[in-house]
Write an enzyme that holds these catalytic residues in place. Sequence first.
Site, PDB file in Angstrom:
ATOM      1  N   THR A   1      40.951  39.513  48.086  1.00 14.38           N
ATOM      2  CA  THR A   1      40.310  38.228  47.820  1.00 14.38           C
ATOM      3  C   THR A   1      39.928  37.493  49.108  1.00 14.38           C
ATOM      4  O   THR A   1      38.948  36.748  49.142  1.00 14.38           O
ATOM      5  CB  THR A   1      41.265  37.356  46.979  1.00 14.38           C
ATOM      6  OG1 THR A   1      41.673  38.129  45.857  1.00 14.38           O
ATOM      7  CG2 THR A   1      40.604  36.098  46.488  1.00 14.38           C
TER       8      THR A   1
ATOM      9  N   SER B   1      34.387  31.699  48.970  1.00 17.13           N
ATOM     10  CA  SER B   1      33.315  30.800  49.412  1.00 17.13           C
ATOM     11  C   SER B   1      33.413  30.430  50.886  1.00 17.13           C
ATOM     12  O   SER B   1      32.523  29.773  51.422  1.00 17.13           O
ATOM     13  CB  SER B   1      33.320  29.506  48.598  1.00 17.13           C
ATOM     14  OG  SER B   1      33.095  29.773  47.244  1.00 17.13           O
ATOM     15  N   ALA B   2      34.513  30.800  51.529  1.00 21.20           N
ATOM     16  CA  ALA B   2      34.689  30.573  52.960  1.00 21.20           C
ATOM     17  C   ALA B   2      34.619  29.095  53.343  1.00 21.20           C
ATOM     18  O   ALA B   2      34.029  28.730  54.351  1.00 21.20           O
ATOM     19  CB  ALA B   2      33.681  31.389  53.757  1.00 21.20           C
TER      20      ALA B   2
ATOM     21  N   HIS C   1      38.842  23.726  52.528  1.00 22.77           N
ATOM     22  CA  HIS C   1      38.837  22.598  51.604  1.00 22.77           C
ATOM     23  C   HIS C   1      39.632  21.418  52.154  1.00 22.77           C
ATOM     24  O   HIS C   1      40.509  21.602  52.993  1.00 22.77           O
ATOM     25  CB  HIS C   1      39.424  23.024  50.258  1.00 22.77           C
ATOM     26  CG  HIS C   1      38.515  23.952  49.499  1.00 22.77           C
ATOM     27  ND1 HIS C   1      37.234  23.613  49.152  1.00 22.77           N
ATOM     28  CD2 HIS C   1      38.706  25.216  49.029  1.00 22.77           C
ATOM     29  CE1 HIS C   1      36.672  24.622  48.497  1.00 22.77           C
ATOM     30  NE2 HIS C   1      37.540  25.618  48.411  1.00 22.77           N
TER      31      HIS C   1
ATOM     32  N   ILE D   1      48.207  32.767  44.395  1.00 23.90           N
ATOM     33  CA  ILE D   1      47.600  32.097  45.556  1.00 23.90           C
ATOM     34  C   ILE D   1      46.078  32.179  45.419  1.00 23.90           C
ATOM     35  O   ILE D   1      45.412  32.995  46.054  1.00 23.90           O
ATOM     36  CB  ILE D   1      48.081  32.726  46.882  1.00 23.90           C
ATOM     37  CG1 ILE D   1      49.596  32.873  46.910  1.00 23.90           C
ATOM     38  CG2 ILE D   1      47.582  31.876  48.056  1.00 23.90           C
ATOM     39  CD1 ILE D   1      50.385  31.572  46.863  1.00 23.90           C
TER      40      ILE D   1
ATOM     41  N   SER E   1      42.350  29.708  45.086  1.00 20.19           N
ATOM     42  CA  SER E   1      41.812  28.645  45.926  1.00 20.19           C
ATOM     43  C   SER E   1      42.726  27.425  45.843  1.00 20.19           C
ATOM     44  O   SER E   1      43.197  27.110  44.747  1.00 20.19           O
ATOM     45  CB  SER E   1      40.408  28.276  45.442  1.00 20.19           C
ATOM     46  OG  SER E   1      39.787  27.445  46.377  1.00 20.19           O
TER      47      SER E   1
ATOM     48  N   CYS F   1      18.790  42.435  62.287  1.00 19.47           N
ATOM     49  CA  CYS F   1      18.757  41.174  61.537  1.00 19.47           C
ATOM     50  C   CYS F   1      19.656  40.142  62.204  1.00 19.47           C
ATOM     51  O   CYS F   1      19.373  38.960  62.193  1.00 19.47           O
ATOM     52  CB  CYS F   1      19.189  41.366  60.098  1.00 19.47           C
ATOM     53  SG  CYS F   1      18.249  42.599  59.195  1.00 19.47           S
TER      54      CYS F   1
ATOM     55  N   CYS G   1      18.048  43.381  55.680  1.00 13.60           N
ATOM     56  CA  CYS G   1      17.710  44.788  55.425  1.00 13.60           C
ATOM     57  C   CYS G   1      18.927  45.539  54.897  1.00 13.60           C
ATOM     58  O   CYS G   1      18.869  46.748  54.706  1.00 13.60           O
ATOM     59  CB  CYS G   1      17.123  45.463  56.661  1.00 13.60           C
ATOM     60  SG  CYS G   1      18.296  46.047  57.871  1.00 13.60           S
TER      61      CYS G   1
ATOM     62  N   CYS H   1      20.533  49.285  60.900  1.00 17.12           N
ATOM     63  CA  CYS H   1      21.675  49.526  61.787  1.00 17.12           C
ATOM     64  C   CYS H   1      22.676  50.546  61.258  1.00 17.12           C
ATOM     65  O   CYS H   1      23.389  51.154  62.033  1.00 17.12           O
ATOM     66  CB  CYS H   1      22.392  48.217  62.106  1.00 17.12           C
ATOM     67  SG  CYS H   1      23.003  47.353  60.655  1.00 17.12           S
TER      68      CYS H   1
HETATM   69  C1  LIG Z   1      35.709  33.303  44.108  1.00 15.51           C
HETATM   70  C2  LIG Z   1      36.723  32.751  45.040  1.00 15.51           C
HETATM   71  C3  LIG Z   1      36.378  31.740  45.948  1.00 15.51           C
HETATM   72  C4  LIG Z   1      37.325  31.185  46.803  1.00 15.51           C
HETATM   73  N1  LIG Z   1      36.940  30.260  47.719  1.00 15.51           N
HETATM   74  C5  LIG Z   1      37.860  29.746  48.570  1.00 15.51           C
HETATM   75  C6  LIG Z   1      37.495  28.796  49.555  1.00 15.51           C
HETATM   76  O1  LIG Z   1      36.318  28.470  49.707  1.00 15.51           O
HETATM   77  N2  LIG Z   1      38.465  28.257  50.343  1.00 15.51           N
HETATM   78  C7  LIG Z   1      39.767  28.621  50.214  1.00 15.51           C
HETATM   79  O2  LIG Z   1      40.602  28.093  50.927  1.00 15.51           O
HETATM   80  N3  LIG Z   1      40.144  29.535  49.303  1.00 15.51           N
HETATM   81  C8  LIG Z   1      39.230  30.119  48.487  1.00 15.51           C
HETATM   82  N4  LIG Z   1      39.603  31.067  47.576  1.00 15.51           N
HETATM   83  C9  LIG Z   1      40.984  31.480  47.516  1.00 15.51           C
HETATM   84  C10 LIG Z   1      41.353  32.455  48.625  1.00 15.51           C
HETATM   85  O3  LIG Z   1      40.343  33.410  48.802  1.00 15.51           O
HETATM   86  C11 LIG Z   1      42.640  33.148  48.279  1.00 15.51           C
HETATM   87  O4  LIG Z   1      43.570  32.211  47.901  1.00 15.51           O
HETATM   88  C12 LIG Z   1      43.212  33.907  49.466  1.00 15.51           C
HETATM   89  O5  LIG Z   1      42.246  34.774  49.996  1.00 15.51           O
HETATM   90  C13 LIG Z   1      44.407  34.678  49.029  1.00 15.51           C
HETATM   91  O6  LIG Z   1      44.877  35.466  50.081  1.00 15.51           O
HETATM   92  P1  LIG Z   1      46.009  36.523  49.803  1.00 15.51           P
HETATM   93  O7  LIG Z   1      46.377  37.079  51.101  1.00 15.51           O
HETATM   94  O8  LIG Z   1      47.050  35.931  48.964  1.00 15.51           O
HETATM   95  O9  LIG Z   1      45.330  37.599  48.850  1.00 15.51           O
HETATM   96  P2  LIG Z   1      44.428  38.860  49.199  1.00 15.51           P
HETATM   97  O10 LIG Z   1      43.425  38.562  50.200  1.00 15.51           O
HETATM   98  O11 LIG Z   1      43.960  39.400  47.896  1.00 15.51           O
HETATM   99  O12 LIG Z   1      45.450  39.877  49.853  1.00 15.51           O
HETATM  100  C14 LIG Z   1      46.346  40.632  49.106  1.00 15.51           C
HETATM  101  C15 LIG Z   1      46.420  41.987  49.712  1.00 15.51           C
HETATM  102  O13 LIG Z   1      47.450  42.739  49.114  1.00 15.51           O
HETATM  103  C16 LIG Z   1      47.052  44.075  49.010  1.00 15.51           C
HETATM  104  N5  LIG Z   1      47.867  44.730  47.985  1.00 15.51           N
HETATM  105  C17 LIG Z   1      47.869  44.474  46.663  1.00 15.51           C
HETATM  106  N6  LIG Z   1      48.724  45.290  46.036  1.00 15.51           N
HETATM  107  C18 LIG Z   1      49.284  46.079  46.967  1.00 15.51           C
HETATM  108  C19 LIG Z   1      50.239  47.116  46.932  1.00 15.51           C
HETATM  109  N7  LIG Z   1      50.781  47.519  45.796  1.00 15.51           N
HETATM  110  N8  LIG Z   1      50.579  47.730  48.088  1.00 15.51           N
HETATM  111  C20 LIG Z   1      50.008  47.334  49.264  1.00 15.51           C
HETATM  112  N9  LIG Z   1      49.107  46.359  49.350  1.00 15.51           N
HETATM  113  C21 LIG Z   1      48.741  45.728  48.223  1.00 15.51           C
HETATM  114  C22 LIG Z   1      45.602  43.938  48.635  1.00 15.51           C
HETATM  115  O14 LIG Z   1      44.898  45.124  48.895  1.00 15.51           O
HETATM  116  C23 LIG Z   1      45.149  42.774  49.478  1.00 15.51           C
HETATM  117  O15 LIG Z   1      44.608  43.177  50.708  1.00 15.51           O
HETATM  118  C24 LIG Z   1      38.656  31.641  46.734  1.00 15.51           C
HETATM  119  C25 LIG Z   1      38.994  32.662  45.847  1.00 15.51           C
HETATM  120  C26 LIG Z   1      38.048  33.237  45.019  1.00 15.51           C
HETATM  121  C27 LIG Z   1      38.406  34.344  44.104  1.00 15.51           C
END
Ligand SMILES: Cc1cc2nc3c(=O)[nH]c(=O)nc-3n(C[C@H](O)[C@H](O)[C@H](O)COP(=O)(O)OP(=O)(O)OC[C@H]3O[C@@H](n4cnc5c(N)ncnc54)[C@H](O)[C@@H]3O)c2cc1C
Lengths: 444, 485
Positions: free
Chosen positions: B44, B49-50, B53, B345, B347, B411, B446, B451
């Site tokens: 995720t 949306s990067a 907030h 976890i 947004s 690009c 592109c 590239c």
């Molecule tokens: C559409 C969308 C828009 C968003 N926009 C925003 C925003 O603008 N601003 C903001 O602050 N937040 C935003 N968020 C929220 C934010 O992206 C997430 O809260 C954040 O990226 C979560 O990070 P994470 O490390 O918990 O999860 P992830 O990035 O999903 O990391 C979890 C990792 O665990 C790994 N994993 C899973 N299972 C296993 C396993 N069994 N063994 C080993 N590895 C495993 C996965 O491969 C993954 O790499 C948005 C979310 C979404 C869906």
Amino acid sequence: MTNKEFCGVLVIGAGPGGLAAAKSARESGAESVIVLERNTRPGGILNQCIHDGFGLIRYGKALTGPEYASLALSEALSSGAKILTGHHVTAITPEREVTAYSRSGIRTFCAKSIVLATGCRERTRGAISIPGDRPAGVFTAGVVQELVNVRNIMPGKRVVILGSGDIGLIMARRLTLEGAQVLAAAEILPSPCGLARNVSQCLYEFGIPLYVSTTVTRIIGRKKLEAVELSDVDADLKPIAGTERVIECDCLVLSVGLIPENEIAKSAGVRLNPDNSVRTDEFLQTSVPGIFSCGNSRHVMDLADYVSEQAELAGTNAVRFINGGHMLTWDEEKTNCMKKGFPDKDTITCTVCPNGCQIKYSSGTYSGSKCARGIAFAEQERTSPRRTVTTTIRRKDGVLLPVRTAGTVERGRVIPMVKMIRGMEFCGSEVLDVDGETLKVSAV
Amino acid sequence: MPALDADVIIIGAGAVGCAIARELSRYEASILVLEKECDAAYGTSGRNSAVVHAGFNNKHGSLMAKLCVEGNKGFEALAELLNVPYRKTGKILVAFDEADMQELARIKARGEDNGCTGLRLIDGTELHALAPKLRGIGGMLSENTAIFNPFEYCIALAENALVNGARFVFNSEVTAIRHDDTGFTVTAGENLCRCKVLINAAGLYCDKISAMLGINDYRIYPCRGEYFILDKIAGSFLNIPAYPVPRPGIGGLGVHLTPTIEGNIIIGPSAEYISERDDYASTSEIMAKLFTEALDLLPGLERRQIIGNYCGIRPKQAPPGEGGFRDFVIKNEPAVPGFINLIGIESPGLTASVPIARMAAGLVSENMPLKPKNDFIARRRGRVKFSALTQDEQQRLIAHNPDYGEIICRCQNITKQEIRDAIENPFGARSISSIKYRSWATTGRCNGGYCMTRIVDMLVNEYGLKPEEITYRGKGSEMFSGRVK
Ligand SMILES: Cc1cc2nc3c(=O)[nH]c(=O)nc-3n(C[C@H](O)[C@H](O)[C@H](O)COP(=O)(O)OP(=O)(O)OC[C@H]3O[C@@H](n4cnc5c(N)ncnc54)[C@H](O)[C@@H]3O)c2cc1C
Ligand SMILES: Cc1cc2nc3c(=O)[nH]c(=O)nc-3n(C[C@H](O)[C@H](O)[C@H](O)COP(=O)(O)OP(=O)(O)OC[C@H]3O[C@@H](n4cnc5c(N)ncnc54)[C@H](O)[C@@H]3O)c2cc1C
Ligand code: SF4
């Protein structure tokens, strides 16, 4: 800051357009003509178009892309134009100051006039928004052409083509010859957009089905492409529910359109049309005085021959802009007249010249040809069709060299000959003998 | 099976896992991150949306609100320290009528309760001064909202953790966990790993990891958001993120328009509950809807500006029908001593990632002593972004290293040396996506047509990969079938 280098006519891009513009600018009296090309090799897109069919108008014979390019290059060089490869232009000002990046540094050129000949790029999956997964295995046709013909990389074994642009058709044949299975070509419009001769010579002759009014409605495969879903479309090009069928494949080739490449033209403030082509006057001059445009970057064209012709005019006018002479007019009507779409039933498309006459045979007589050569061609085609074999040969270091047979061979021998050449290694001689035929290497 | 031991194992190399690894690498403890994909940010954290907030959208008193506000306050300094592209653009919630304005007044009050600063109601004149092309009669401006590059953010956190001694093992999916008095035994791909403290930062899979230890209290409902990417038109269309007023019930913030740090605009996300958590497919229905909704906000957009699309999936705890957000769960699980869960976890998880990590470190210290190192390196030397340099600086770099003079991605104007830096980075990027995340090549209009073949050429001819070994996103996503001949 970089030192400024002054020149008369500066040409951007060394495809057939840029090379012809440079040559004619020199011949029209320009003192210094410089061509900037980002690739290490001049020739533009032609370097990867190893098939034949270029030059019918300009040189009166069917050349391969690399052969056409090397002729255009030697003409440009002998005219006295200077070609700088490995020079990537990133910006142009309305005052005709051009910035180029190269491995030896950033250079700034101040030109009295400029000819843009930057070619085109392909419409992508992203641009046409195909639903579904985003796996590995989806490529545009030009990329596949570069991979297969230049980089010696095979994109897949089971291929579906979306779109019936010429590059897609050409690649359907090329991939088949190199051992892939091309399962289908799908076109959303009711008839193919490529040339009729390519539909018949690249699809029909290899038994590749062409589905019109059909599109890819889903890409399937989380990591690697596994299949595509095809659907029929209605008159509004909307998919018809219930017509979905799935074809398993590991490579989807998109041939869905070309877009003129004009990012650097934009930087100079050159006005573009909504399709990214350049607005020019009848002298091929853009909205910025002294900046001219030609070839595929001005407006995508079907034939390299017309690109060269148009570019010559642009080159001449670029000189007349400097010297104040009166400029020449480009005849917009002068474009490709070869038949596009489905080949007519029971009709032979003449490929001897770009007229592409549709010749019919009935009870011993031929009709529809504009000249006698066409009748001879049709007779041959009807009784024992012959083809030029074009493919590549591998050099010891893995580099591919484009090769062609000097003459034509019986159509049935094409596949076995290409297969034979696939197993060979280039031995250093520019002329080879394969299965009793003379094979010529078009660039070493 | 090779055995890998550590004091702390973190499952997942998303923003949260990487931030925790970095946070813990401040202390005398051995840290191991296990990630199923071939690189960081493949979940995720690379599909969102990067936006940094401000914290006005979250319920007062929630962890979400608290950690988001804290994350926003520290983000600028963090981005500077880690050399991550960041820009404080502000953000506008656009009102279309008086009812919207009243709702915005409520949102502003909630935001201020949460501790947000820089919130202001604006009238139509100010709205159009900020974003001339937007529709709307007014809105709320949040001055402290920002945009950033989330890929580079994750990678920067990971690289900085690595420099400070944390280890990362990619391509190792955790499939089984055993717990006994001596700690945890984790089966991850080819590896058998042991640790004292185990942290679950597995994002969408957090409930599955938790269940491996017999804790079945959580369930994630994947909720997909689809996006369009538009060409680099932010400069002439919209320089500030623009959102509709949030409607109750939807599981997201509504389809919004966000300029990216590179000057593109993204449209999205939609919000649909789906059945599989790795189903990132785009659908024709949503693609049709997204664009129409975007036009409501910004009428001048045209379809031909679209250069791509993508999806992200929210790890929601709120089941379909309930709607809205449930708060983050971040805690030591009493039933399994030494096990720290991070659940749901979604947004603003990116914004809050470092405060989440600090909180997680606090939870670790309840299980084992954490003694600060005195040689922690807080700063990360970032990559050279050639196109952002002055021409004189560029000229000097090329004179020193000609690979800077060769443009590989036309690009985005990315040079050969920048691709080389990406390939040779501390994690050894070999897949096209990993190189993209580190260099931003292939992301232009592109779609890599120019590239990609050049990058492949480098991988084959300079780094010795066989064409059939080159992947798009790791094992199973091989790009090519091999040589032609
Ligand atoms: C559409 C969308 C828009 C968003 N926009 C925003 C925003 O603008 N601003 C903001 O602050 N937040 C935003 N968020 C929220 C934010 O992206 C997430 O809260 C954040 O990226 C979560 O990070 P994470 O490390 O918990 O999860 P992830 O990035 O999903 O990391 C979890 C990792 O665990 C790994 N994993 C899973 N299972 C296993 C396993 N069994 N063994 C080993 N590895 C495993 C996965 O491969 C993954 O790499 C948005 C979310 C979404 C869906
Ligand atoms: C894949 C393909 C297959 C074709 N097949 C046929 C065929 O079978 N028969 C036929 O007659 N015609 C064919 N055509 C059409 C014809 O070959 C082309 O129309 C012709 O090559 C276009 O010439 P050009 O000079 O305009 O562009 P190009 O050949 O594309 O040359 C443009 C050059 O500009 C350079 N350039 C671009 N931007 C910059 C920059 N910023 N700085 C420096 N250099 C730059 C490029 O590197 C390139 O070398 C085909 C075209 C394509 C694309
Ligand atoms: S028959 Fe027509 S296409 Fe054939 S050579 Fe004559 S004029 Fe050209």
